[in-house]
Motif scaffolding. Structure first.
Motif, PDB file in Angstrom:
ATOM      1  N   ARG A  15       0.862  -1.185   0.000  1.00  0.00           N
ATOM      2  CA  ARG A  15       0.000   0.000   0.000  1.00  0.00           C
ATOM      3  C   ARG A  15       0.900   1.237   0.000  1.00  0.00           C
ATOM      4  NH1 ARG A  15      -4.329   2.456   4.386  1.00  0.00           N
ATOM      5  NH2 ARG A  15      -5.075   4.117   2.987  1.00  0.00           N
ATOM      6  N   HIS A  16       0.527   2.208  -0.792  1.00  0.00           N
ATOM      7  CA  HIS A  16       1.321   3.430  -0.964  1.00  0.00           C
ATOM      8  C   HIS A  16       1.602   4.145   0.358  1.00  0.00           C
ATOM      9  CE1 HIS A  16      -2.180   5.948  -0.152  1.00  0.00           C
ATOM     10  NE2 HIS A  16      -2.877   5.081  -0.875  1.00  0.00           N
ATOM     11  N   ALA A  17       2.545   5.073   0.327  1.00  0.00           N
ATOM     12  CA  ALA A  17       2.877   5.903   1.490  1.00  0.00           C
ATOM     13  C   ALA A  17       1.671   6.743   1.896  1.00  0.00           C
ATOM     14  CB  ALA A  17       4.067   6.805   1.165  1.00  0.00           C
ATOM     15  N   PRO A  18       1.611   7.167   3.162  1.00  0.00           N
ATOM     16  CA  PRO A  18       0.428   7.907   3.635  1.00  0.00           C
ATOM     17  C   PRO A  18       0.221   9.231   2.918  1.00  0.00           C
ATOM     18  CG  PRO A  18       2.189   7.956   5.275  1.00  0.00           C
ATOM     19  CD  PRO A  18       2.605   6.971   4.235  1.00  0.00           C
ATOM     20  N   VAL A  19      -1.023   9.646   2.882  1.00  0.00           N
ATOM     21  CA  VAL A  19      -1.409  10.936   2.300  1.00  0.00           C
ATOM     22  C   VAL A  19      -1.802  11.868   3.437  1.00  0.00           C
ATOM     23  CG1 VAL A  19      -3.100  12.132   0.858  1.00  0.00           C
ATOM     24  CG2 VAL A  19      -2.133   9.932   0.110  1.00  0.00           C
ATOM     25  N   ASN A  20      -1.042  12.923   3.603  1.00  0.00           N
ATOM     26  CA  ASN A  20      -1.301  13.897   4.678  1.00  0.00           C
ATOM     27  C   ASN A  20      -1.614  15.282   4.129  1.00  0.00           C
ATOM     28  OD1 ASN A  20      -0.611  11.891   6.612  1.00  0.00           O
ATOM     29  ND2 ASN A  20       1.561  12.354   6.329  1.00  0.00           N
ATOM     30  N   SER A  21      -1.803  15.361   2.821  1.00  0.00           N
ATOM     31  CA  SER A  21      -1.904  16.664   2.163  1.00  0.00           C
ATOM     32  C   SER A  21      -3.332  17.106   1.887  1.00  0.00           C
ATOM     33  CB  SER A  21      -1.127  16.619   0.838  1.00  0.00           C
ATOM     34  OG  SER A  21      -1.635  15.589  -0.016  1.00  0.00           O
ATOM     35  N   THR A  22      -4.330  16.359   2.369  1.00  0.00           N
ATOM     36  CA  THR A  22      -5.716  16.677   1.994  1.00  0.00           C
ATOM     37  C   THR A  22      -6.513  17.320   3.116  1.00  0.00           C
ATOM     38  OG1 THR A  22      -6.492  14.475   2.636  1.00  0.00           O
ATOM     39  CG2 THR A  22      -5.733  14.762   0.355  1.00  0.00           C
ATOM     40  N   GLY A  23      -5.875  17.544   4.262  1.00  0.00           N
ATOM     41  CA  GLY A  23      -6.595  18.175   5.362  1.00  0.00           C
ATOM     42  C   GLY A  23      -7.742  17.342   5.890  1.00  0.00           C
ATOM     43  N   GLY A  24      -7.594  16.016   5.884  1.00  0.00           N
ATOM     44  CA  GLY A  24      -8.650  15.155   6.396  1.00  0.00           C
ATOM     45  C   GLY A  24      -9.817  14.954   5.452  1.00  0.00           C
ATOM     46  N   ARG A  25      -9.635  15.301   4.200  1.00  0.00           N
ATOM     47  CA  ARG A  25     -10.702  15.132   3.222  1.00  0.00           C
ATOM     48  C   ARG A  25     -10.582  13.784   2.514  1.00  0.00           C
ATOM     49  NH1 ARG A  25     -13.362  19.961   2.207  1.00  0.00           N
ATOM     50  NH2 ARG A  25     -12.404  21.744   3.264  1.00  0.00           N
ATOM     51  N   ILE A  26     -11.681  13.261   2.073  1.00  0.00           N
ATOM     52  CA  ILE A  26     -11.720  11.987   1.358  1.00  0.00           C
ATOM     53  C   ILE A  26     -11.077  12.175  -0.013  1.00  0.00           C
ATOM     54  CG2 ILE A  26     -13.266  10.285   0.296  1.00  0.00           C
ATOM     55  CD1 ILE A  26     -15.258  11.021   2.603  1.00  0.00           C
ATOM     56  N   ALA A  29     -10.170   7.997  -5.331  1.00  0.00           N
ATOM     57  CA  ALA A  29      -9.523   7.892  -6.639  1.00  0.00           C
ATOM     58  C   ALA A  29      -8.872   9.199  -7.067  1.00  0.00           C
ATOM     59  CB  ALA A  29     -10.538   7.450  -7.685  1.00  0.00           C
ATOM     60  N   GLY A  30      -8.843  10.194  -6.180  1.00  0.00           N
ATOM     61  CA  GLY A  30      -8.128  11.427  -6.473  1.00  0.00           C
ATOM     62  C   GLY A  30      -6.628  11.201  -6.498  1.00  0.00           C
ATOM     63  N   ASP A  31      -5.889  12.264  -6.769  1.00  0.00           N
ATOM     64  CA  ASP A  31      -4.450  12.092  -7.011  1.00  0.00           C
ATOM     65  C   ASP A  31      -3.580  13.025  -6.158  1.00  0.00           C
ATOM     66  OD1 ASP A  31      -2.305  10.846  -8.211  1.00  0.00           O
ATOM     67  OD2 ASP A  31      -2.331  12.097 -10.007  1.00  0.00           O
ATOM     68  N   PRO A  32      -3.747  12.999  -4.838  1.00  0.00           N
ATOM     69  CA  PRO A  32      -2.905  13.848  -3.992  1.00  0.00           C
ATOM     70  C   PRO A  32      -1.497  13.262  -3.829  1.00  0.00           C
ATOM     71  CG  PRO A  32      -4.294  12.497  -2.621  1.00  0.00           C
ATOM     72  CD  PRO A  32      -4.728  12.231  -4.038  1.00  0.00           C
ATOM     73  N   LEU A  33      -0.592  14.103  -3.369  1.00  0.00           N
ATOM     74  CA  LEU A  33       0.767  13.663  -3.091  1.00  0.00           C
ATOM     75  C   LEU A  33       0.817  12.826  -1.820  1.00  0.00           C
ATOM     76  CD1 LEU A  33       2.687  16.988  -3.805  1.00  0.00           C
ATOM     77  CD2 LEU A  33       2.836  14.887  -5.155  1.00  0.00           C
ATOM     78  N   ALA A  34       1.787  11.924  -1.763  1.00  0.00           N
ATOM     79  CA  ALA A  34       2.028  11.115  -0.568  1.00  0.00           C
ATOM     80  C   ALA A  34       3.179  11.705   0.236  1.00  0.00           C
ATOM     81  CB  ALA A  34       2.344   9.678  -0.965  1.00  0.00           C
ATOM     82  N   GLY A  99     -13.159  14.944  -1.671  1.00  0.00           N
ATOM     83  CA  GLY A  99     -12.960  16.359  -1.402  1.00  0.00           C
ATOM     84  C   GLY A  99     -13.737  16.858  -0.205  1.00  0.00           C
ATOM     85  N   ARG A 100     -14.661  16.040   0.311  1.00  0.00           N
ATOM     86  CA  ARG A 100     -15.422  16.446   1.496  1.00  0.00           C
ATOM     87  C   ARG A 100     -14.700  15.984   2.767  1.00  0.00           C
ATOM     88  NH1 ARG A 100     -21.593  14.645   0.912  1.00  0.00           N
ATOM     89  NH2 ARG A 100     -21.550  15.484   3.045  1.00  0.00           N
ATOM     90  N   PRO A 101     -14.787  16.732   3.856  1.00  0.00           N
ATOM     91  CA  PRO A 101     -14.136  16.326   5.107  1.00  0.00           C
ATOM     92  C   PRO A 101     -14.670  14.987   5.590  1.00  0.00           C
ATOM     93  CG  PRO A 101     -14.817  18.629   5.199  1.00  0.00           C
ATOM     94  CD  PRO A 101     -15.441  18.055   3.960  1.00  0.00           C
ATOM     95  N   ARG A 102     -13.778  14.123   6.050  1.00  0.00           N
ATOM     96  CA  ARG A 102     -14.182  12.798   6.506  1.00  0.00           C
ATOM     97  C   ARG A 102     -15.179  12.884   7.665  1.00  0.00           C
ATOM     98  NH1 ARG A 102     -11.075   8.492   4.767  1.00  0.00           N
ATOM     99  NH2 ARG A 102      -9.254   9.073   3.522  1.00  0.00           N
ATOM    100  N   HIS A 103     -14.892  13.755   8.637  1.00  0.00           N
ATOM    101  CA  HIS A 103     -15.763  13.824   9.809  1.00  0.00           C
ATOM    102  C   HIS A 103     -17.175  14.247   9.423  1.00  0.00           C
ATOM    103  CE1 HIS A 103     -14.578  18.125   9.551  1.00  0.00           C
ATOM    104  NE2 HIS A 103     -15.745  18.351  10.128  1.00  0.00           N
ATOM    105  N   GLU A 104     -17.276  15.080   8.394  1.00  0.00           N
ATOM    106  CA  GLU A 104     -18.595  15.535   7.946  1.00  0.00           C
ATOM    107  C   GLU A 104     -19.373  14.384   7.319  1.00  0.00           C
ATOM    108  OE1 GLU A 104     -19.680  17.773   3.979  1.00  0.00           O
ATOM    109  OE2 GLU A 104     -18.936  19.235   5.461  1.00  0.00           O
ATOM    110  N   VAL A 105     -18.705  13.602   6.479  1.00  0.00           N
ATOM    111  CA  VAL A 105     -19.360  12.480   5.812  1.00  0.00           C
ATOM    112  C   VAL A 105     -19.708  11.393   6.820  1.00  0.00           C
ATOM    113  CG1 VAL A 105     -19.060  10.652   4.096  1.00  0.00           C
ATOM    114  CG2 VAL A 105     -18.278  12.982   3.599  1.00  0.00           C
TER     115      VAL A 105
END
Length: 215
Positions: A15-26, A29-34, A99-105
């Motif tokens: 599994r790829h390296a963690p993604v910390n660049s989305t501010g807790g957003r889902i 299939a998006g393409d953020p940096l790891a 793109g929506r916050p995880r806690h909100e969803v």
């Protein structure tokens, strides 16, 4: 069956390296940096993984970053650009939820959830796909590459959903049960394929390790 048989095709799923660049957003299939700063884990992977392997990534940059970081940690990667890139091994698309916050969803009752996944396996979020859809596109790729690279080591840098789908296929279990597997970032899951032989008329998958941490 001897898991070290020369007839065996060995899949090493990472599994790829963690993604910390989305501010807790889902991101799905998006393409953020790891975040590839965990040098110790990459060194562990470089020491664990077999040499002379076939490398496969998805089309998403976090898998490419992870592969490159393993190389920088000491693994002799194949020539740049020669790894296979498989779009259908990409992560599940969560459609309009991305793109929506995880806690909100998580706080809503908009759709049916699975205890260990964002959605129930048969539920496709608006504009997205279900986990069962993901399983349906991952399985043919796994079967094709297992045939193409028979008796080789295949190292595949992919995603949590993809690896769970590969486990569901190997174990022939319902999609909902596969979601009970924990698959951490930078963990290794190995699944071996044994072809039919004289005393074993049917091919078989064997799960050798799941969610192994490299350090």
């Amino acid at each position: 069956m001897n898991q070290d048989s020369p007839m065996t095709t060995r899949w090493w799923w990472i599994r790829h390296a963690p993604v910390n660049s989305t501010g807790g957003r889902i991101y799905g299939a998006g393409d953020p940096l790891a975040d590839v700063s965990d040098i110790e884990s990459f060194r562990g992977l470089a020491g664990l993984l077999p040499r002379d392997a076939v490398w496969v990534t998805t089309h998403l940059q976090r898998t490419h970053q992870t592969m490159a970081a393993i190389g920088e940690a000491g693994y002799p990667l194949p020539e740049a650009g020669t790894q296979g890139i498989e779009i259908d091994l990409g992560e599940q698309s969560f459609g309009d939820l991305q793109g929506r916050p995880r806690h909100e969803v998580f706080a809503t009752v908009e759709f049916q959830r699975h205890r260990f996944w964002l959605t129930a396996p048969e539920v496709a979020p608006p504009g997205g796909e279900s986990f069962e859809d993901l399983l349906g596109r991952v399985t043919p790729v796994v079967e094709r590459l297992t045939h193409d690279y028979a008796r080789r080591d295949v190292i595949c840098v992919a995603h949590g959903g993809t690896i769970r789908a590969a486990l569901a296929h190997a174990l022939e279990i319902p999609a909902a049960k596969a979601l009970h597997f924990q698959i951490d970032n930078l963990s290794v899951t190995r699944i071996d394929h044994h072809p039919a032989e004289e005393n074993w008329p049917d091919p078989a998958w064997q799960v050798v390790m799941v969610n192994r941490h490299p350090k």
